[in-house]
Design a protein around this motif. Sequence first.
Motif, PDB file in Angstrom:
ATOM      1  N   ARG A 122       0.847  -1.189   0.000  1.00  0.00           N
ATOM      2  CA  ARG A 122       0.000   0.000   0.000  1.00  0.00           C
ATOM      3  C   ARG A 122       0.880   1.234   0.000  1.00  0.00           C
ATOM      4  O   ARG A 122       1.885   1.286   0.717  1.00  0.00           O
ATOM      5  N   LEU A 123       0.502   2.214  -0.802  1.00  0.00           N
ATOM      6  CA  LEU A 123       1.208   3.497  -0.851  1.00  0.00           C
ATOM      7  C   LEU A 123       0.235   4.585  -0.421  1.00  0.00           C
ATOM      8  O   LEU A 123      -0.787   4.806  -1.071  1.00  0.00           O
ATOM      9  N   ARG A 124       0.563   5.248   0.677  1.00  0.00           N
ATOM     10  CA  ARG A 124      -0.260   6.342   1.179  1.00  0.00           C
ATOM     11  C   ARG A 124       0.506   7.647   0.949  1.00  0.00           C
ATOM     12  O   ARG A 124       1.562   7.856   1.535  1.00  0.00           O
ATOM     13  N   VAL A 125      -0.044   8.492   0.093  1.00  0.00           N
ATOM     14  CA  VAL A 125       0.644   9.739  -0.263  1.00  0.00           C
ATOM     15  C   VAL A 125      -0.320  10.909  -0.114  1.00  0.00           C
ATOM     16  O   VAL A 125      -1.494  10.816  -0.470  1.00  0.00           O
ATOM     17  N   ASN A 126       0.176  11.995   0.441  1.00  0.00           N
ATOM     18  CA  ASN A 126      -0.609  13.222   0.591  1.00  0.00           C
ATOM     19  C   ASN A 126      -0.086  14.263  -0.383  1.00  0.00           C
ATOM     20  O   ASN A 126       1.127  14.454  -0.501  1.00  0.00           O
ATOM     21  N   VAL A 127      -0.993  14.927  -1.108  1.00  0.00           N
ATOM     22  CA  VAL A 127      -0.593  15.891  -2.137  1.00  0.00           C
ATOM     23  C   VAL A 127      -1.476  17.130  -2.044  1.00  0.00           C
ATOM     24  O   VAL A 127      -2.600  17.070  -1.550  1.00  0.00           O
ATOM     25  N   PRO A 128      -0.996  18.285  -2.526  1.00  0.00           N
ATOM     26  CA  PRO A 128      -1.834  19.479  -2.546  1.00  0.00           C
ATOM     27  C   PRO A 128      -3.048  19.271  -3.458  1.00  0.00           C
ATOM     28  O   PRO A 128      -2.961  18.565  -4.478  1.00  0.00           O
ATOM     29  N   PRO A 129      -4.198  19.873  -3.131  1.00  0.00           N
ATOM     30  CA  PRO A 129      -5.424  19.645  -3.900  1.00  0.00           C
ATOM     31  C   PRO A 129      -5.302  19.955  -5.389  1.00  0.00           C
ATOM     32  O   PRO A 129      -5.745  19.169  -6.231  1.00  0.00           O
ATOM     33  N   THR A 130      -4.714  21.104  -5.751  1.00  0.00           N
ATOM     34  CA  THR A 130      -4.607  21.462  -7.161  1.00  0.00           C
ATOM     35  C   THR A 130      -3.687  20.501  -7.905  1.00  0.00           C
ATOM     36  O   THR A 130      -3.986  20.069  -9.021  1.00  0.00           O
ATOM     37  N   PHE A 131      -2.566  20.153  -7.293  1.00  0.00           N
ATOM     38  CA  PHE A 131      -1.644  19.197  -7.903  1.00  0.00           C
ATOM     39  C   PHE A 131      -2.346  17.864  -8.110  1.00  0.00           C
ATOM     40  O   PHE A 131      -2.170  17.213  -9.151  1.00  0.00           O
ATOM     41  N   ALA A 132      -3.142  17.440  -7.125  1.00  0.00           N
ATOM     42  CA  ALA A 132      -3.841  16.162  -7.224  1.00  0.00           C
ATOM     43  C   ALA A 132      -4.788  16.145  -8.416  1.00  0.00           C
ATOM     44  O   ALA A 132      -4.791  15.205  -9.220  1.00  0.00           O
ATOM     45  N   LYS A 133      -5.570  17.192  -8.554  1.00  0.00           N
ATOM     46  CA  LYS A 133      -6.597  17.223  -9.609  1.00  0.00           C
ATOM     47  C   LYS A 133      -6.016  17.509 -10.982  1.00  0.00           C
ATOM     48  O   LYS A 133      -6.392  16.873 -11.974  1.00  0.00           O
ATOM     49  N   ARG A 134      -5.090  18.456 -11.066  1.00  0.00           N
ATOM     50  CA  ARG A 134      -4.642  18.932 -12.375  1.00  0.00           C
ATOM     51  C   ARG A 134      -3.424  18.185 -12.925  1.00  0.00           C
ATOM     52  O   ARG A 134      -3.233  18.163 -14.136  1.00  0.00           O
ATOM     53  N   TRP A 135      -2.608  17.586 -12.048  1.00  0.00           N
ATOM     54  CA  TRP A 135      -1.409  16.891 -12.554  1.00  0.00           C
ATOM     55  C   TRP A 135      -1.458  15.388 -12.288  1.00  0.00           C
ATOM     56  O   TRP A 135      -1.225  14.579 -13.189  1.00  0.00           O
ATOM     57  N   LEU A 136      -1.790  15.001 -11.050  1.00  0.00           N
ATOM     58  CA  LEU A 136      -1.708  13.588 -10.695  1.00  0.00           C
ATOM     59  C   LEU A 136      -2.862  12.757 -11.253  1.00  0.00           C
ATOM     60  O   LEU A 136      -2.644  11.660 -11.777  1.00  0.00           O
ATOM     61  N   MET A 137      -4.092  13.267 -11.130  1.00  0.00           N
ATOM     62  CA  MET A 137      -5.249  12.476 -11.560  1.00  0.00           C
ATOM     63  C   MET A 137      -5.182  12.070 -13.035  1.00  0.00           C
ATOM     64  O   MET A 137      -5.464  10.910 -13.367  1.00  0.00           O
ATOM     65  N   PRO A 138      -4.807  12.969 -13.949  1.00  0.00           N
ATOM     66  CA  PRO A 138      -4.700  12.533 -15.350  1.00  0.00           C
ATOM     67  C   PRO A 138      -3.643  11.453 -15.582  1.00  0.00           C
ATOM     68  O   PRO A 138      -3.675  10.775 -16.614  1.00  0.00           O
TER      69      PRO A 138
END
Length: 307
Positions: free
Chosen positions: A94-110
Amino acid sequence: MRKLPALSAMKIFEVVGQTRSFTRAADRLNLTQSAVSRQVRNLEEQLGETLVIRRHHHLDLTPSGIELLEALQRAFHDVELTVRNIMEKSNQHRLRVNVPPTFAKRWLMPRLGSLRRFLPDIEISITTQLQDSLTERSILDCAIRFGDGEWPMLQSQLLMTERHIAVCAPQLLADRGTGGPLDLCGLTFLHVLASADQRYLTWQHWLDAAGLSHTDTRGGLEFDLLDMAIEAACNGLGVAVADRFMVASLMEEGRLMQVLDVEVEGHESYWLVTRAEQVDPANVKAFRQWLHLELSGDPELAGNRET
């Protein structure tokens, strides 16, 4: 037997030292303010030293209080690392990672599909709570942070530095016609807040670079997240200064367009953050490798990381 004050009292004092407030410490510990205050006073009586200076709206630490707080933070950090290492021996999937909201939506999710293909045997848990700290919560494996790369007791690796551009919905400019130079004063400025009553200076830095320093930006709309300003720009509500990497896909889709050919390097960056003095477990090592591959695959990002 070691003659030490109660562990619970020392943990409460550590939180009080971090927050500089009995009220905020009580909220974080799920205790009453009077219980927190009483525990600190009992600790002071045991030590025979004043640890906090009680002021009207906040607390200050005495030199003894600062000394004890630093020692407790080091000690609790070491205990957390030991406990975490024990737990990780049986939880490598399991990998548990915390990221900033904008980074999560605009860079990581895609790119989440790519991450899952790269880590097919690892369950991925992503959180965006801003207060989710590696130094306080042992459940996290790593985090992506936005800032200057300086976080006590943490190790950071640069991922990307912001590159600010002004963007808006194409229709917003089309409605204004094409005759003559663009008048920014006639547009609504979308601002991102650094705190409740203070805006980030990204607009001013961009205007300075564009030779438009005297533009009046006092009006407009304010948001506490860059992602909300980006969404407002997509909806034609105004012009935002945003990180090029956070809006690249929206520009490719035609939902946003760049306003003037001006780009300004930001003063802060995105970093992969892990615990200092700890060898990366297998899941974090794999995540770090995936980030490196993703960033290296983007010519602009790869070049940006070398600067």
